[in-house]
Design an enzyme around this catalytic site. Sequence first.
Site, PDB file in Angstrom:
ATOM      1  N   GLU A   1      -3.984   7.335  -3.447  1.00 32.55           N
ATOM      2  CA  GLU A   1      -3.949   6.002  -2.866  1.00 32.55           C
ATOM      3  C   GLU A   1      -3.614   4.992  -3.949  1.00 32.55           C
ATOM      4  OE1 GLU A   1      -7.577   4.873  -0.879  1.00 32.55           O
ATOM      5  OE2 GLU A   1      -6.483   4.589   0.980  1.00 32.55           O
TER       6      GLU A   1
ATOM      7  N   TYR B   1       0.863  -1.178   0.000  1.00 30.39           N
ATOM      8  CA  TYR B   1       0.000   0.000   0.000  1.00 30.39           C
ATOM      9  C   TYR B   1       0.898   1.226   0.000  1.00 30.39           C
ATOM     10  CZ  TYR B   1      -3.175   3.630   1.669  1.00 30.39           C
ATOM     11  OH  TYR B   1      -3.907   4.784   1.781  1.00 30.39           O
TER      12      TYR B   1
END
Length: 391
Positions: A197, A109
Site C-alpha cells: 500500500e 493511492y
Amino acid sequence: MNIHEYQAQSILANYGVPVPSGIVVDSLKEAMTAVTELGGRQWVVKAQIHAGGRGKAGGVKLANSPAEVEEHVKRILGKKLVTHQTGPEGKIVKKVYITKAIDIKKEYYLGMVLDRTSEMPVMIASSEGGVEIEEVASSAPEKIIKVRIDPLIGFRSFHARKLGYGLKLPKEQMKDFSQFAAKLYKVYREKDANLIEINPLVLQENGKFIALDAKIGFDDNALIRHPEILAMRDPDEEDPAELEAGHYGLSYVKLNGNVGCMVNGAGLAMSTMDIIKHEGGEPANFLDVGGTATAETVAKGFQIILRDKNVKSIFVNIFGGIVRCDRIANGILEAIKTTKVKIPIVVRLDGTNAEKAAQILQNASLENIIPAFNLADGSQKAVKAAKGELS
Ligand code: GDP
Ligand code: MN
C-alpha cells in the site's frame, strides 16, 4: 508478516522506487544527528508502528526547523500512539523515522493485494490519496480503479495505461507512473508480498512520483525464501501469545470474544468458530493445535488461551484421526492439573478411541469438565458456559 514503513521504503528503494530520504532513530540525540545528516530545511517526524492512521493521531509531524523536530520527537518517541488501527490500547512508539520533507502537488493511492476470487494479484489505484481507501470504496467507488494481473503474463503497459487513464493523469506523467507501477509489481512478486500500500503516492512539483508512505505485508509461508525479510521482524509489534504459539508449532490468533477454542486442523477450527457464532457466542481465539496434537501441545494450548482474561469457557473440539482421543483426554487432564484451569471446559472428542477418551474424562470426575457428544451439543454448552448459564 508486516514490517515498518522505513523497512518497506528501503525494499522499494532497492527496486528503484523513489522514496523520501530518511533515517530511523530511537533517541532524541540520534534524531538531531539525522537532521544534520539529511540536510534541507523541512523534515517529517514519523512514528514507526505497524498501524496506519498515524497522521490523524499526531504520529506524523512536519517540522520547519531542527527545534521543531526536537519538539515532535519528544512528543512522539516513547509515547503511546492510538490510531484507528491500533485499537483503544494503542502502541508505544519505540522508533521514529526522520525524513526530508517532500513537496506535494497531489496525493494518490496505489496498492496491490491478492484477489482470492480471481486468483490473481490486483493493482488498485485512486485519485483520492492520503485518506482511508475503505472510505473511498464505500462513498465513491467509481474513484477506485482495479486491474487484475495474470501472473503468467506479468505487469504490462496496458495495465499501467488502464490505471493511469482511470486516474486522469496528465499525459506527461504516464511514463513515470507506469514505471513506478511496474516496479511495485516486481517487488510484490519477487518478495512474496500479499499486500503493498502506497498511501499517499505523491506527485511532486517536479512531475515525479514518490512513495511517501509504504506498507508491505508478506506471505508467512514464503518467508523461508526470504531471510532478509524475516530479519526485519519486530517482535515488539507482534502479539506475545501468537509468537509463543508459533514457537510450539501451534497456530493461534487472538480474537475478541470469550469462548476459548482448542481445535485440531485449521478447517475444523474455522467451522468451530462459525458454529460458536451461530449459537450466539463469540470466539476468543483461533487455535489449531495441529494434526499431531499431543499432551504437551494441548497443555501449551491451555496456557496460551488462558492468558487472555476475557476467556470464560473453553471448547475443546478434537477429531481423532491420526491422533488418538484417549491420548488427548490424558493430555487434557494433565494440562488442567498443571495450568490449574478453573473455568468450564467443554470437551468433544470424536474419532479414534473416542469411547476410551470419554471413560478417562469421566473417571477423572473433574467438575469443570463438561463432556459433549457432537459439534452442536459442544458449541451450545460452551456458549452457555461462557455466559454462566450452564449449571
Ligand atoms: P499515515 O497517516 O500513517 O498513513 O502516515 P503517512 O505517512 O501517510 O502521512 C500522513 C500524511 O502526512 C500524508 O498523507 C501527508 O499529507 C502528510 N505528510 C507525510 N509526509 C510528508 C511530507 O514529506 N511532506 C508533506 N508536505 N506532507 C507529508
Ligand atoms: Mn499513509
